[in-house]
Design a protein around this motif. Sequence first.
Motif, mmCIF file in Angstrom:
data_model
loop_
_atom_site.group_PDB
_atom_site.id
_atom_site.type_symbol
_atom_site.label_atom_id
_atom_site.label_comp_id
_atom_site.label_asym_id
_atom_site.label_seq_id
_atom_site.Cartn_x
_atom_site.Cartn_y
_atom_site.Cartn_z
ATOM 1 N N GLY A 1 0.844 -1.195 0.000
ATOM 2 C CA GLY A 1 0.000 0.000 0.000
ATOM 3 C C GLY A 1 0.876 1.241 0.000
ATOM 4 O O GLY A 1 2.107 1.155 0.122
ATOM 5 N N ASN A 2 0.251 2.383 -0.117
ATOM 6 C CA ASN A 2 0.965 3.656 -0.130
ATOM 7 C C ASN A 2 1.126 4.145 1.301
ATOM 8 O O ASN A 2 0.190 4.106 2.086
ATOM 9 N N LYS A 3 2.325 4.616 1.665
ATOM 10 C CA LYS A 3 2.551 5.102 3.035
ATOM 11 C C LYS A 3 1.696 6.318 3.354
ATOM 12 O O LYS A 3 1.299 6.529 4.480
ATOM 13 N N LYS A 4 1.406 7.119 2.356
ATOM 14 C CA LYS A 4 0.659 8.368 2.582
ATOM 15 C C LYS A 4 -0.855 8.148 2.606
ATOM 16 O O LYS A 4 -1.592 9.029 2.991
ATOM 17 N N GLU A 5 -1.295 6.963 2.208
ATOM 18 C CA GLU A 5 -2.728 6.695 2.153
ATOM 19 C C GLU A 5 -3.256 6.410 3.554
ATOM 20 O O GLU A 5 -2.668 5.646 4.318
ATOM 21 N N LYS A 6 -4.381 7.015 3.914
ATOM 22 C CA LYS A 6 -4.934 6.874 5.254
ATOM 23 C C LYS A 6 -6.054 5.853 5.353
ATOM 24 O O LYS A 6 -6.521 5.551 6.423
ATOM 25 N N SER A 7 -6.534 5.328 4.218
ATOM 26 C CA SER A 7 -7.677 4.419 4.269
ATOM 27 C C SER A 7 -7.264 3.010 4.621
ATOM 28 O O SER A 7 -6.176 2.589 4.516
#
Length: 176
Positions: A170-176
């Motif tokens: 996943g993306n580190k900056k993604e909060k979901s």
Amino acid sequence: MKETNLGADHIGQNLIKLTSNLCFSVFVVSVLIFTVTAITYQPPNPWLESAPAFAKLFTQTENATFKIDDSVVKTGEDLQTGTAPAVPPTADIKPITEEVIKRKEEEVSDMTLKSSGREDLEVVNCSDPRVLITVEKFNLWLFKSVVFLHYQTPVNGSKQDEFDVSWTFGNKKEKS
């Protein structure tokens, strides 16, 4: 008083004019020939011949890998036993970090691997846990903006010196 030969100078000038006019005439004639050739040339029209071209394109078979491969490659789904999920449930997912990898390395350093007496360095041993640890380290080093969530067990690749590993990320900056 100097005598000048007006006839010799006049002949030289006329010779230069004649040469330049001749070169210009050759240039103009070659441009005309090129222009007439370009106007009269009619290449085959692909729109008029599209039906046979499409039929040939869709009926020919080509292998995209440029080699014939009759081998059966086992995927992660083939290796799963029972009804265990391929990926752990989302509540139990913890990102793989350097600390997790260090703990795995400590566990592996306590284990001794079965060896056949001689180490074959040309063949990758996919069952060796150090292979997966190396892949995890490399991915953490190379992809700094990605969170790795889960790795599958490595499997043999198409060659003896290759193996395949699948993972979820996943993306580190993604909060979901």
